[in-house]
Scaffold this motif. Structure first.
Motif, PDB file in Angstrom:
ATOM      1  N   ALA A 123     -10.417  25.418 -17.265  1.00 39.17           N
ATOM      2  CA  ALA A 123     -10.932  24.550 -18.326  1.00 39.17           C
ATOM      3  C   ALA A 123     -11.929  23.547 -17.766  1.00 39.17           C
ATOM      4  CB  ALA A 123      -9.768  23.825 -19.006  1.00 39.17           C
ATOM      5  N   GLY A 124     -11.609  22.999 -16.587  1.00 41.53           N
ATOM      6  CA  GLY A 124     -12.514  22.010 -16.004  1.00 41.53           C
ATOM      7  C   GLY A 124     -13.864  22.628 -15.676  1.00 41.53           C
ATOM      8  N   PHE A 125     -13.799  23.788 -15.036  1.00 41.47           N
ATOM      9  CA  PHE A 125     -15.064  24.434 -14.671  1.00 41.47           C
ATOM     10  C   PHE A 125     -15.866  24.759 -15.923  1.00 41.47           C
ATOM     11  CE2 PHE A 125     -17.419  26.321 -11.253  1.00 41.47           C
ATOM     12  CZ  PHE A 125     -18.225  27.260 -11.874  1.00 41.47           C
ATOM     13  N   ALA A 126     -15.165  25.267 -16.940  1.00 42.65           N
ATOM     14  CA  ALA A 126     -15.871  25.634 -18.172  1.00 42.65           C
ATOM     15  C   ALA A 126     -16.499  24.408 -18.822  1.00 42.65           C
ATOM     16  CB  ALA A 126     -14.902  26.308 -19.131  1.00 42.65           C
ATOM     17  N   LEU A 127     -15.756  23.300 -18.837  1.00 39.71           N
ATOM     18  CA  LEU A 127     -16.288  22.081 -19.449  1.00 39.71           C
ATOM     19  C   LEU A 127     -17.517  21.598 -18.694  1.00 39.71           C
ATOM     20  CD1 LEU A 127     -15.962  19.756 -21.458  1.00 39.71           C
ATOM     21  CD2 LEU A 127     -14.540  18.625 -19.782  1.00 39.71           C
ATOM     22  N   GLY A 128     -17.416  21.563 -17.363  1.00 35.73           N
ATOM     23  CA  GLY A 128     -18.554  21.088 -16.574  1.00 35.73           C
ATOM     24  C   GLY A 128     -19.757  21.977 -16.762  1.00 35.73           C
ATOM     25  N   ALA A 129     -19.528  23.290 -16.715  1.00 33.90           N
ATOM     26  CA  ALA A 129     -20.671  24.202 -16.815  1.00 33.90           C
ATOM     27  C   ALA A 129     -21.296  24.133 -18.203  1.00 33.90           C
ATOM     28  CB  ALA A 129     -20.215  25.624 -16.488  1.00 33.90           C
ATOM     29  N   SER A 130     -20.463  24.096 -19.242  1.00 34.93           N
ATOM     30  CA  SER A 130     -21.037  24.138 -20.588  1.00 34.93           C
ATOM     31  C   SER A 130     -21.782  22.850 -20.920  1.00 34.93           C
ATOM     32  CB  SER A 130     -19.953  24.425 -21.627  1.00 34.93           C
ATOM     33  OG  SER A 130     -18.932  23.478 -21.505  1.00 34.93           O
ATOM     34  N   THR A 131     -21.250  21.710 -20.480  1.00 35.60           N
ATOM     35  CA  THR A 131     -21.998  20.479 -20.770  1.00 35.60           C
ATOM     36  C   THR A 131     -23.262  20.416 -19.926  1.00 35.60           C
ATOM     37  OG1 THR A 131     -20.573  19.329 -19.213  1.00 35.60           O
ATOM     38  CG2 THR A 131     -20.082  19.086 -21.546  1.00 35.60           C
ATOM     39  N   ALA A 132     -23.223  21.006 -18.726  1.00 36.39           N
ATOM     40  CA  ALA A 132     -24.435  20.979 -17.908  1.00 36.39           C
ATOM     41  C   ALA A 132     -25.512  21.870 -18.504  1.00 36.39           C
ATOM     42  CB  ALA A 132     -24.105  21.419 -16.485  1.00 36.39           C
ATOM     43  N   LEU A 133     -25.100  22.886 -19.275  1.00 35.96           N
ATOM     44  CA  LEU A 133     -26.095  23.749 -19.907  1.00 35.96           C
ATOM     45  C   LEU A 133     -26.907  22.978 -20.930  1.00 35.96           C
ATOM     46  CD1 LEU A 133     -24.137  27.067 -20.361  1.00 35.96           C
ATOM     47  CD2 LEU A 133     -26.156  26.687 -18.966  1.00 35.96           C
ATOM     48  N   LEU A 134     -26.331  21.853 -21.426  1.00 34.01           N
ATOM     49  CA  LEU A 134     -27.088  21.013 -22.355  1.00 34.01           C
ATOM     50  C   LEU A 134     -28.079  20.135 -21.624  1.00 34.01           C
ATOM     51  CD1 LEU A 134     -24.194  19.803 -24.642  1.00 34.01           C
ATOM     52  CD2 LEU A 134     -25.893  21.526 -25.174  1.00 34.01           C
ATOM     53  N   GLY A 135     -28.158  20.339 -20.341  1.00 32.74           N
ATOM     54  CA  GLY A 135     -29.122  19.552 -19.585  1.00 32.74           C
ATOM     55  C   GLY A 135     -28.454  18.426 -18.855  1.00 32.74           C
ATOM     56  N   LYS A 136     -29.301  17.668 -18.198  1.00 31.15           N
ATOM     57  CA  LYS A 136     -28.780  16.586 -17.383  1.00 31.15           C
ATOM     58  C   LYS A 136     -28.057  15.571 -18.260  1.00 31.15           C
ATOM     59  CE  LYS A 136     -30.582  12.511 -15.556  1.00 31.15           C
ATOM     60  NZ  LYS A 136     -31.754  11.737 -15.472  1.00 31.15           N
ATOM     61  N   GLU A 137     -28.596  15.306 -19.449  1.00 29.44           N
ATOM     62  CA  GLU A 137     -27.973  14.304 -20.315  1.00 29.44           C
ATOM     63  C   GLU A 137     -26.582  14.752 -20.735  1.00 29.44           C
ATOM     64  OE1 GLU A 137     -30.956  15.543 -20.993  1.00 29.44           O
ATOM     65  OE2 GLU A 137     -32.212  13.884 -20.323  1.00 29.44           O
ATOM     66  N   GLY A 138     -26.459  16.061 -20.972  1.00 28.78           N
ATOM     67  CA  GLY A 138     -25.150  16.578 -21.349  1.00 28.78           C
ATOM     68  C   GLY A 138     -24.146  16.388 -20.246  1.00 28.78           C
ATOM     69  N   ALA A 139     -24.576  16.700 -19.021  1.00 32.32           N
ATOM     70  CA  ALA A 139     -23.669  16.555 -17.885  1.00 32.32           C
ATOM     71  C   ALA A 139     -23.255  15.097 -17.734  1.00 32.32           C
ATOM     72  CB  ALA A 139     -24.338  17.062 -16.608  1.00 32.32           C
ATOM     73  N   MET A 140     -24.226  14.206 -17.881  1.00 33.10           N
ATOM     74  CA  MET A 140     -23.898  12.798 -17.727  1.00 33.10           C
ATOM     75  C   MET A 140     -22.973  12.326 -18.834  1.00 33.10           C
ATOM     76  SD  MET A 140     -25.151  11.626 -15.037  1.00 33.10           S
ATOM     77  CE  MET A 140     -25.559  12.913 -13.907  1.00 33.10           C
ATOM     78  N   ALA A 141     -23.182  12.844 -20.042  1.00 35.07           N
ATOM     79  CA  ALA A 141     -22.305  12.441 -21.141  1.00 35.07           C
ATOM     80  C   ALA A 141     -20.880  12.895 -20.883  1.00 35.07           C
ATOM     81  CB  ALA A 141     -22.808  13.040 -22.460  1.00 35.07           C
ATOM     82  N   CYS A 142     -20.752  14.115 -20.367  1.00 37.50           N
ATOM     83  CA  CYS A 142     -19.408  14.616 -20.034  1.00 37.50           C
ATOM     84  C   CYS A 142     -18.772  13.729 -18.982  1.00 37.50           C
ATOM     85  CB  CYS A 142     -19.530  16.056 -19.535  1.00 37.50           C
ATOM     86  SG  CYS A 142     -18.024  16.706 -18.832  1.00 37.50           S
ATOM     87  N   THR A 143     -19.560  13.381 -17.970  1.00 39.96           N
ATOM     88  CA  THR A 143     -19.040  12.498 -16.921  1.00 39.96           C
ATOM     89  C   THR A 143     -18.561  11.191 -17.512  1.00 39.96           C
ATOM     90  OG1 THR A 143     -20.611  13.443 -15.364  1.00 39.96           O
ATOM     91  CG2 THR A 143     -19.629  11.349 -14.768  1.00 39.96           C
ATOM     92  N   VAL A 144     -19.398  10.607 -18.388  1.00 41.32           N
ATOM     93  CA  VAL A 144     -19.024   9.314 -18.980  1.00 41.32           C
ATOM     94  C   VAL A 144     -17.712   9.428 -19.727  1.00 41.32           C
ATOM     95  CG1 VAL A 144     -19.635   7.731 -20.822  1.00 41.32           C
ATOM     96  CG2 VAL A 144     -21.315   8.329 -19.121  1.00 41.32           C
ATOM     97  N   ALA A 145     -17.599  10.485 -20.552  1.00 42.23           N
ATOM     98  CA  ALA A 145     -16.385  10.626 -21.356  1.00 42.23           C
ATOM     99  C   ALA A 145     -15.158  10.784 -20.472  1.00 42.23           C
ATOM    100  CB  ALA A 145     -16.525  11.829 -22.289  1.00 42.23           C
ATOM    101  N   VAL A 146     -15.258  11.685 -19.489  1.00 38.97           N
ATOM    102  CA  VAL A 146     -14.093  11.966 -18.649  1.00 38.97           C
ATOM    103  C   VAL A 146     -13.721  10.741 -17.822  1.00 38.97           C
ATOM    104  CG1 VAL A 146     -13.300  13.323 -16.703  1.00 38.97           C
ATOM    105  CG2 VAL A 146     -14.472  14.434 -18.563  1.00 38.97           C
ATOM    106  N   GLU A 147     -14.724  10.108 -17.217  1.00 43.36           N
ATOM    107  CA  GLU A 147     -14.411   8.977 -16.356  1.00 43.36           C
ATOM    108  C   GLU A 147     -13.830   7.832 -17.160  1.00 43.36           C
ATOM    109  OE1 GLU A 147     -14.258   9.450 -13.461  1.00 43.36           O
ATOM    110  OE2 GLU A 147     -15.845  10.711 -12.673  1.00 43.36           O
TER     111      GLU A 147
END
Lengths: 222, 362
Positions: A123-147
């Motif tokens: 699940a973690g890998f899938a979440l990281g990969a899928s949000t990163a597919l939305l671009g850098k902003e997506g990855a950062m948003a995922c980071t913000v939410a999780v952290e």
């Protein structure tokens, strides 16, 4: 001779105690010092309630760091060669250190890891990969939410431990506080790097945080 | 419990008779010859109590003479019967397995602990009484099987009436579970002692497969005296209300064995746990599941083994452990082969991209 035998008896019981603690957990008798090292993060549980509480804390924190590790791995898999690669790599390295620390605590204190670790792996890998597919902003948003949810979770653990007995859990509190500060730093880094620019930020953030809360609840018990 | 109260009253009356010391309640001066037959029965009972308690308190006795209830109840008993009957104290020192010198530092302190010890003792004594009875009942298992008759016979040897079996609601299940817990704690002591030897550098660390084999063999050998009746015990353990407890004992035994086999790192690097995040922690569960399987199947083989000294069982155990080792190494081989294949494919893909010019950017 009796003094020497008495010391030998002490040494014997110090070695025997890690397993003997299991045997005498039913009765409310103070148990022996578990580790012979001078410095020990985990205080020896006095009774089965405390043991349950401490084990849950370590189990869920270990699962959390493991999941965070996999999220960053997923993000790196997609964005590793882009501009934000080094940034994500740096945050990932810090999470690796956290995971190592919790691995140590887990194994030394014979805490059972959560059985859902393979699930958090995928699940973690899938979440990281899928949000990163939305671009850098997506990855950062995922980071913000999780952290953000991890920091909240650490904060509530710190509150719980402080309410019980701050002096007893000093080392453990120190570890959790330090990790909580690191996670807050990641959260701020994410915000700095345009996390809020991603379309559907509010929705994504809430969905991810809900998932994190469910994961925390389940990992404590299973 | 009733025996204790009778003993206390007997002690107090004897103290009233004597003109000498007016120390704490348990300090009795009267000579054993003045004791009535009931008291001598009690002496025997307390003598055995001291043995059992010393055996048990070895597991939870703190090294210092702090006022924890278990140590105070132990020392109360030791002190009581030591002053009641001098030779009994020495006999207990010879008979019991625990450190005899540990009694001596404790004895001078009992005078302070008696008052608090008596209160704590009420709570501890019932469980300890039960375990005393059950331990005594084990002698009668070959005769009566795992049943209430054995417990009643055991209670009678302690000088209690056979009606005290009423406190065992689970009956034979209590007896079997007590025996299992006792075997587990013996095994843990043996493993801890070996571990200590290795830590002190006095013994070589064993390879994991050998360690597991010896641990399982040691544990199963504890069943040999009861092997005739063991099928009955196993069927008792499979009763629905006993299953949670028996699973708990089994899982804690397997966890202990893996712990002492080195399934955690004592060095700081955490090498075995960190290398592969994908599979490292699932190893915790698979290892324990595998060992549980090995243990259970070997136990079943042991039940119908008639070879001398159960040789067939131990060779079965060897083969199972060898299977596991082979499977683990072949799993590793498959994994490394898989990785090599993936790398080969990636290399081929990159070569193709270079050849067709797709790899050019800009």
């Amino acid at each position: 001779m009796s003094a020497a035998a008495h010391t030998a008896f002490c040494g014997w019981s110090q070695v025997v105690s890690p397993a003997m603690i299991r045997q005498c957990l039913k009765c409310r008798v103070p148990v022996l010092q578990q580790s012979t090292r001078a410095y020990s993060i985990f205080p020896t549980p006095l009774d089965s309630e405390e043991k349950e509480m401490l084990h849950r804390i370590v189990r869920v924190d270990h699962a959390g760091e493991y999941g965070a590790n996999r999220i960053y791995a997923g993000q790196m898999a997609v964005l590793g060669r882009s501009k934000s690669g080094p940034l994500i790599q740096e945050m990932w390295d810090q999470e690796k250190k956290h995971l190592q620390k919790f691995n140590e605590i887990l194994s030394e204190n014979r805490v059972r890891p959560t059985a859902l670790l393979p699930l958090w792996n995928i699940a973690g890998f899938a979440l990281g990969a899928s949000t990163a597919l939305l671009g850098k902003e997506g990855a950062m948003a995922c980071t913000v939410a999780v952290e953000e949810s991890i920091s909240e979770h650490y904060n509530s653990q710190i509150r719980a431990l402080m309410e019980k007995d701050p002096e007893r859990y000093t080392e453990l509190l120190q570890v959790i506080k330090e990790f909580r500060d690191d996670e807050m730093e990641h959260h701020d880094t994410g915000l700095e790097h345009d996390a809020e620019m991603v379309p559907g930020y509010w929705l994504m953030k809430n969905v991810i945080q809900l998932g994190c809360k469910a994961a925390i609840y389940v990992s404590q018990r299973i | 419990m009733a025996a204790l109260l009778r003993g206390l009253r007997a002690g107090r009356t004897l103290r009233g008779l004597s003109s000498g010391k007016t120390g704490p309640t348990s300090r009795v001066v009267a000579a054993p010859s003045a004791v009535n037959p009931q008291c001598s029965n009690l002496n025997r009972g307390f003598h055995r109590a001291a043995l059992r308690l010393q055996d048990e308190s070895k597991s939870d006795k703190p090294p210092s003479s702090s006022s924890s209830s278990s140590s105070s109840s132990t020392t109360y008993h030791e002190h009581y019967q030591a002053t009641e009957h001098d030779t009994a104290a020495e006999a207990s020192q010879h008979d019991s397995a625990s450190d005899p010198a540990a009694e001596q530092p404790e004895r001078p302190n009992t005078s302070y602990q008696d008052q608090s010890g008596e209160h704590g003792e009420e709570y501890e004594t019932e469980e300890q009484l039960q375990s005393r009875i059950l331990t005594a009942a084990l002698e009668f298992v070959p005769l009566h099987g795992w049943s209430m008759e054995a417990i009643a016979a055991g209670a009678e040897t302690l000088g209690l009436s056979s009606a005290s079996t009423g406190m065992f609601y689970n009956g034979a299940g209590d007896l079997v579970l007590h025996f299992i817990a006792h075997c587990n704690s013996q095994l843990t002591e043996i493993l801890a002692e070996q571990h200590k030897q290795v830590q002190l550098g006095q013994a070589e660390p064993k390879k994991t497969a050998d360690f597991l084999r010896e641990a399982v063999e040691t544990r199963l050998r504890m069943y040999i005296p009861y092997i005739e009746t063991w099928p009955q015990a196993m069927s008792i353990l499979l009763l629905p209300h006993n299953i949670p407890d028996s699973l708990k004992h089994l899982s804690s035994m397997v966890d202990d064995i893996w712990y002492y086999a080195g399934d955690r790192s004592t060095d700081v690097s955490g090498s075995s746990l960190n290398v592969r995040p994908t599979t490292s922690q699932m190893n915790w569960y698979t290892k324990r599941a595998v060992l549980t399987g090995i243990y259970n199947t070997t136990e079943l083989v042991m039940l119908q083994d008639s070879s001398p000294d159960f040789q067939d069982t131990w060779s079965f155990l060897d083969n199972r452990i060898q299977d596991v080792v082979n499977m683990a190494s072949s799993a590793k081989q498959v994994q490394s082969t898989g990785e090599a294949v993936v790398q080969g494919l990636m290399g081929a893909a990159v070569t193709l991209k270079n050849l067709t010019g797709l790899n050019q950017r800009r």
